[in-house]
Motif scaffolding. Structure first.
Motif, PDB file in Angstrom:
ATOM      1  N   MET A 244     -17.024  11.183 -20.030  1.00  0.00           N
ATOM      2  CA  MET A 244     -18.103  10.301 -19.594  1.00  0.00           C
ATOM      3  C   MET A 244     -19.112  10.123 -20.731  1.00  0.00           C
ATOM      4  SD  MET A 244     -19.879  12.745 -16.676  1.00  0.00           S
ATOM      5  CE  MET A 244     -21.655  12.466 -16.751  1.00  0.00           C
ATOM      6  N   THR A 245     -19.842   9.007 -20.708  1.00  0.00           N
ATOM      7  CA  THR A 245     -20.732   8.641 -21.819  1.00  0.00           C
ATOM      8  C   THR A 245     -22.083   8.202 -21.254  1.00  0.00           C
ATOM      9  OG1 THR A 245     -20.082   6.330 -21.753  1.00  0.00           O
ATOM     10  CG2 THR A 245     -18.758   7.786 -23.154  1.00  0.00           C
ATOM     11  N   ILE A 246     -23.026   7.933 -22.154  1.00  0.00           N
ATOM     12  CA  ILE A 246     -24.350   7.523 -21.664  1.00  0.00           C
ATOM     13  C   ILE A 246     -24.577   6.013 -21.719  1.00  0.00           C
ATOM     14  CG2 ILE A 246     -25.402   9.763 -22.175  1.00  0.00           C
ATOM     15  CD1 ILE A 246     -26.779   8.347 -24.579  1.00  0.00           C
ATOM     16  N   ASN A 247     -23.596   5.247 -22.190  1.00  0.00           N
ATOM     17  CA  ASN A 247     -23.681   3.796 -22.014  1.00  0.00           C
ATOM     18  C   ASN A 247     -22.277   3.176 -22.027  1.00  0.00           C
ATOM     19  OD1 ASN A 247     -22.969   2.910 -24.739  1.00  0.00           O
ATOM     20  ND2 ASN A 247     -25.036   3.547 -25.362  1.00  0.00           N
ATOM     21  N   ASP A 248     -22.195   1.941 -21.567  1.00  0.00           N
ATOM     22  CA  ASP A 248     -20.883   1.305 -21.402  1.00  0.00           C
ATOM     23  C   ASP A 248     -20.229   0.967 -22.735  1.00  0.00           C
ATOM     24  OD1 ASP A 248     -21.175   1.515 -18.714  1.00  0.00           O
ATOM     25  OD2 ASP A 248     -21.434  -0.632 -18.313  1.00  0.00           O
ATOM     26  N   VAL A 249     -21.055   0.686 -23.744  1.00  0.00           N
ATOM     27  CA  VAL A 249     -20.498   0.355 -25.056  1.00  0.00           C
ATOM     28  C   VAL A 249     -19.782   1.581 -25.634  1.00  0.00           C
ATOM     29  CG1 VAL A 249     -21.073  -0.391 -27.395  1.00  0.00           C
ATOM     30  CG2 VAL A 249     -22.218  -1.453 -25.447  1.00  0.00           C
ATOM     31  N   ASP A 268      -3.995   9.385 -17.628  1.00  0.00           N
ATOM     32  CA  ASP A 268      -4.095  10.614 -18.428  1.00  0.00           C
ATOM     33  C   ASP A 268      -5.542  11.113 -18.500  1.00  0.00           C
ATOM     34  OD1 ASP A 268      -1.372  10.300 -18.935  1.00  0.00           O
ATOM     35  OD2 ASP A 268      -1.740   9.113 -20.736  1.00  0.00           O
ATOM     36  N   VAL A 269      -6.466  10.211 -18.744  1.00  0.00           N
ATOM     37  CA  VAL A 269      -7.882  10.572 -18.883  1.00  0.00           C
ATOM     38  C   VAL A 269      -8.737   9.540 -18.133  1.00  0.00           C
ATOM     39  CG1 VAL A 269      -9.787  10.970 -20.507  1.00  0.00           C
ATOM     40  CG2 VAL A 269      -7.449  11.557 -21.188  1.00  0.00           C
ATOM     41  N   SER A 270      -9.637  10.017 -17.277  1.00  0.00           N
ATOM     42  CA  SER A 270     -10.623   9.132 -16.651  1.00  0.00           C
ATOM     43  C   SER A 270     -11.751   8.873 -17.643  1.00  0.00           C
ATOM     44  CB  SER A 270     -11.220   9.786 -15.398  1.00  0.00           C
ATOM     45  OG  SER A 270     -10.245   9.925 -14.393  1.00  0.00           O
ATOM     46  N   VAL A 271     -12.297   7.656 -17.620  1.00  0.00           N
ATOM     47  CA  VAL A 271     -13.431   7.339 -18.501  1.00  0.00           C
ATOM     48  C   VAL A 271     -14.524   6.647 -17.686  1.00  0.00           C
ATOM     49  CG1 VAL A 271     -14.205   6.090 -20.559  1.00  0.00           C
ATOM     50  CG2 VAL A 271     -11.905   7.077 -20.518  1.00  0.00           C
ATOM     51  N   ALA A 272     -15.764   7.069 -17.893  1.00  0.00           N
ATOM     52  CA  ALA A 272     -16.888   6.447 -17.188  1.00  0.00           C
ATOM     53  C   ALA A 272     -18.037   6.185 -18.147  1.00  0.00           C
ATOM     54  CB  ALA A 272     -17.350   7.342 -16.045  1.00  0.00           C
ATOM     55  N   GLY A 273     -18.775   5.110 -17.890  1.00  0.00           N
ATOM     56  CA  GLY A 273     -19.917   4.744 -18.728  1.00  0.00           C
ATOM     57  C   GLY A 273     -21.239   4.832 -17.984  1.00  0.00           C
ATOM     58  N   TYR A 274     -22.191   4.022 -18.430  1.00  0.00           N
ATOM     59  CA  TYR A 274     -23.525   3.993 -17.831  1.00  0.00           C
ATOM     60  C   TYR A 274     -24.130   2.650 -18.201  1.00  0.00           C
ATOM     61  CZ  TYR A 274     -27.195   6.859 -15.597  1.00  0.00           C
ATOM     62  OH  TYR A 274     -28.087   7.417 -14.702  1.00  0.00           O
ATOM     63  N   ASP A 275     -24.732   1.948 -17.278  1.00  0.00           N
ATOM     64  CA  ASP A 275     -25.474   0.671 -17.455  1.00  0.00           C
ATOM     65  C   ASP A 275     -24.937  -0.471 -16.601  1.00  0.00           C
ATOM     66  OD1 ASP A 275     -27.167   1.805 -19.302  1.00  0.00           O
ATOM     67  OD2 ASP A 275     -26.209   0.927 -21.059  1.00  0.00           O
ATOM     68  N   ASP A 276     -23.610  -0.533 -16.436  1.00  0.00           N
ATOM     69  CA  ASP A 276     -22.969  -1.661 -15.761  1.00  0.00           C
ATOM     70  C   ASP A 276     -23.335  -2.990 -16.409  1.00  0.00           C
ATOM     71  OD1 ASP A 276     -21.222  -2.819 -13.971  1.00  0.00           O
ATOM     72  OD2 ASP A 276     -22.800  -3.248 -12.517  1.00  0.00           O
ATOM     73  N   SER A 280     -18.635  -5.099 -17.921  1.00  0.00           N
ATOM     74  CA  SER A 280     -17.959  -3.842 -17.639  1.00  0.00           C
ATOM     75  C   SER A 280     -16.915  -3.954 -16.532  1.00  0.00           C
ATOM     76  CB  SER A 280     -18.991  -2.760 -17.313  1.00  0.00           C
ATOM     77  OG  SER A 280     -19.869  -2.625 -18.413  1.00  0.00           O
ATOM     78  N   SER A 281     -17.106  -4.925 -15.655  1.00  0.00           N
ATOM     79  CA  SER A 281     -16.115  -5.118 -14.594  1.00  0.00           C
ATOM     80  C   SER A 281     -14.881  -5.833 -15.131  1.00  0.00           C
ATOM     81  CB  SER A 281     -16.719  -5.936 -13.448  1.00  0.00           C
ATOM     82  OG  SER A 281     -16.995  -7.243 -13.888  1.00  0.00           O
ATOM     83  N   MET A 282     -14.991  -6.355 -16.355  1.00  0.00           N
ATOM     84  CA  MET A 282     -13.907  -7.157 -16.925  1.00  0.00           C
ATOM     85  C   MET A 282     -13.016  -6.360 -17.864  1.00  0.00           C
ATOM     86  SD  MET A 282     -14.730 -10.250 -15.831  1.00  0.00           S
ATOM     87  CE  MET A 282     -13.695 -11.195 -16.951  1.00  0.00           C
ATOM     88  N   PHE A 283     -13.420  -5.131 -18.152  1.00  0.00           N
ATOM     89  CA  PHE A 283     -12.637  -4.342 -19.099  1.00  0.00           C
ATOM     90  C   PHE A 283     -11.278  -3.995 -18.521  1.00  0.00           C
ATOM     91  CE2 PHE A 283     -16.778  -2.439 -20.910  1.00  0.00           C
ATOM     92  CZ  PHE A 283     -16.938  -3.540 -21.714  1.00  0.00           C
ATOM     93  N   ASP A 284     -10.413  -3.544 -19.421  1.00  0.00           N
ATOM     94  CA  ASP A 284      -9.104  -3.062 -19.005  1.00  0.00           C
ATOM     95  C   ASP A 284      -9.044  -1.567 -19.275  1.00  0.00           C
ATOM     96  OD1 ASP A 284      -6.456  -2.625 -18.433  1.00  0.00           O
ATOM     97  OD2 ASP A 284      -5.761  -3.286 -20.412  1.00  0.00           O
ATOM     98  N   PRO A 285      -9.140  -0.696 -18.270  1.00  0.00           N
ATOM     99  CA  PRO A 285      -9.383  -1.016 -16.861  1.00  0.00           C
ATOM    100  C   PRO A 285     -10.869  -1.248 -16.597  1.00  0.00           C
ATOM    101  CG  PRO A 285      -9.157   1.346 -17.147  1.00  0.00           C
ATOM    102  CD  PRO A 285      -8.944   0.743 -18.495  1.00  0.00           C
ATOM    103  N   PRO A 286     -11.182  -1.922 -15.457  1.00  0.00           N
ATOM    104  CA  PRO A 286     -12.589  -2.110 -15.082  1.00  0.00           C
ATOM    105  C   PRO A 286     -13.307  -0.760 -15.047  1.00  0.00           C
ATOM    106  CG  PRO A 286     -11.162  -3.422 -13.684  1.00  0.00           C
ATOM    107  CD  PRO A 286     -10.259  -2.542 -14.495  1.00  0.00           C
ATOM    108  N   LEU A 287     -14.521  -0.739 -15.553  1.00  0.00           N
ATOM    109  CA  LEU A 287     -15.195   0.518 -15.872  1.00  0.00           C
ATOM    110  C   LEU A 287     -16.001   1.098 -14.704  1.00  0.00           C
ATOM    111  CD1 LEU A 287     -15.582   2.283 -18.447  1.00  0.00           C
ATOM    112  CD2 LEU A 287     -17.705   1.024 -18.839  1.00  0.00           C
ATOM    113  N   THR A 288     -15.761   2.354 -14.401  1.00  0.00           N
ATOM    114  CA  THR A 288     -16.648   3.112 -13.520  1.00  0.00           C
ATOM    115  C   THR A 288     -17.922   3.409 -14.300  1.00  0.00           C
ATOM    116  OG1 THR A 288     -14.861   4.107 -12.243  1.00  0.00           O
ATOM    117  CG2 THR A 288     -16.959   5.313 -12.310  1.00  0.00           C
TER     118      THR A 288
END
Lengths: 332, 332
Positions: A244-249, A268-276, A280-288
């Motif tokens: 997990m990270t502190i921003n979507d970028v 294999d690995v879950s990934v999550a960001g911050y900010d929305d 971010s909904s358009m990424f592959d995969p759409p971002l939590t």
């Protein structure tokens, strides 16, 4: 035909003096104020700023300093604040600190020499230890408000979201979905925006009686490239359950690195960001991710600053906004 | 210890007068100039701007006006130009026109009242018919350079990419891969940045002897929401082979609308954008697009403006940069 203050007064059914009061932020009843503002917008009346400045000895200009204009999160902040300021009859001077205290200082000095009435500041990552130029603003009686984070070394108004809770919710979601080993890419731990989020991360682990390792919390720069490189370092040693990270970028940097190394997200690995971000909904995969209510936060920031410009001198406050967990497909 | 001009002179091995010339953009040999600039960077020397302004009657401030700060393409432009200007010893005043000529006018007037030495302008979509404020800049002898597009109603320096060729390459790629019915979402056809691209689109069709319909070229606003709505209108009537747009943010709006309606990209419809944002390779699916060499374009824009500030008075030029077709998975 040029619209004058007389037209605004006539159509609002008030005196020119009252319109002047509204324009210059002097107290009038809320009913009259909203009627006058409405008329100003209808007629698209632009008060002559130079004349206003002469009368009031104000520049009707606010300086806004953001850290990084290539992260669309700050583009949104600039856009909202510009709009909110204009509705109140203020201009915007925009500065970019590139997240460096030295550049923040130069920009503030530049803005002060241009006679800004007040400042809105996104704190820089290395600014906590060099606050002289901020203290100077206080001495010069130039009001300022921090947005998205604050310097702990100075009491000031600040509008930010509840990072601890946001981070707690995100970590909980990950832990409750079989991600036990969660790496957390954060900015310098000294920064409020990091330490608060680390608190939330730890709370979620402790509440569940699950152990985490301190070295899973990794300090890095809050951008795409640094997140990419840090992820390379992690996967050279082991493949965690989640990052997990502190921003979507940054989350994009993580995902790109994982994909480039043949590691599947979220299998294999879950990934999550911050900010929305819009994207971010358009990424592959759409971002939590975790959504900060940025529009409301910007509005409140402008409201507070203008109250301060009008002489409001009650104690400084930190205005904490709730965040919202947005679950999408980048986490299992 | 404060670094002074004397330190720079001593370490560069030149006189204080020569350092002053370099700082103030006066002619010196390229070898000496680069040596002095290098020393300035090494020592992190900041010339006292106020002193410089007093001596030279210049503000060493350039106004940059972009149309839309929430599109990261313009964030990148701002970031590059700020850096390029700083390397030349100039400050940046940043304005946002929200793609409206009226806001461009107000911002320019504001900047002129703040004594900018020159301006860099991204033209607005409705600006062609209201050029009075631009003519006025010429009368006031304030140099300006357009970037990414230009107004046809005024002869001026302009740095842009070759839209006709970029659009031709993209359309050719689509046509050569079984996309015969290509809808093209563009801005107002009157705008240079649309008309040039439409030329390229038509050229690709004509060269192959394939017919297209004029109503496949649709005018809309160059943002996410408008692209989404326009796509809804298209698919209510028929499902085309492909939809191309004039920027990547619009392409995201198209893809989102198609997905929301259960239409697969690229299996059912190919989608292509323009700009190649940092994000565009991360979309689902990764976006086929056309890359403008924005870093070089920004550098040239700053170079030209500073030459003009130094008195260069040769004929105005349009500097046309080649674009690069980037093929990814959003097109079949």
């Amino acid at each position: 035909m040029k619209i004058t203050i007389k037209d605004v007064a006539r159509i609002s059914g008030v005196s020119v003096g009252t319109v002047s009061k509204v324009i210059n932020g002097k107290p009038v009843s809320e009913k009259i104020r909203s009627k006058v503002i409405e008329t100003i917008h209808e007629l698209n009346y632009k008060p002559n700023q130079h004349a206003r400045s002469l009368i009031t000895n104000k520049s009707y200009t606010i300086g806004l300093i953001v850290t990084n204009i290539t992260n669309p999160f700050f583009g949104e902040i600039v856009s909202h604040i510009k709009e909110d300021l204009e509705q109140k009859g203020y201009n915007l001077l925009l500065g970019i600190s590139r997240d460096q205290s030295s550049e923040e200082k130069v920009t503030i000095e530049n803005f002060v020499s241009r006679h800004v009435d007040g400042l809105i500041i996104v704190p820089t990552r290395d600014g906590e230890h060099e606050l002289e130029h901020i203290y100077k603003l206080r001495q010069q009686k130039i009001p300022f408000v921090f947005i998205t984070s604050q310097y702990l070394g100075i009491r000031a108004d600040c509008v930010m979201s509840d990072f601890t809770k946001g981070s707690y919710q995100l970590t909980s979601h990950l832990l409750d979905n079989e991600n036990k080993e969660i790496y957390f890419l954060t900015d310098s731990k000294e920064l409020l925006l990091s330490s608060k989020r680390i608190d939330g991360y730890r709370m979620a682990y402790m509440e569940r009686g699950i152990t985490y390792k301190e070295n899973w919390i990794i300090e890095t720069l809050p951008n795409f490239e640094s997140a990419y490189k840090t992820t390379e370092g992690i996967i050279n040693n082991q493949i965690p359950d989640a990052i997990m990270t502190i921003n979507d970028v940054m989350a994009m940097g993580v995902i790109k690195c994982l994909k480039d190394n043949g590691i599947k997200v979220p299998e294999d690995v879950s990934v999550a960001g911050y900010d929305d971000l819009l994207f971010s909904s358009m990424f592959d995969p759409p971002l939590t991710t975790v959504k900060q209510p940025i529009e409301e936060m910007c509005k409140e920031t402008v409201d507070i600053l203008i109250k301060r410009l009008q002489g409001y001198d009650k104690e400084f406050n930190v205005h904490l906004y709730p965040s919202e967990l947005i679950i999408r497909e980048s986490t299992k």
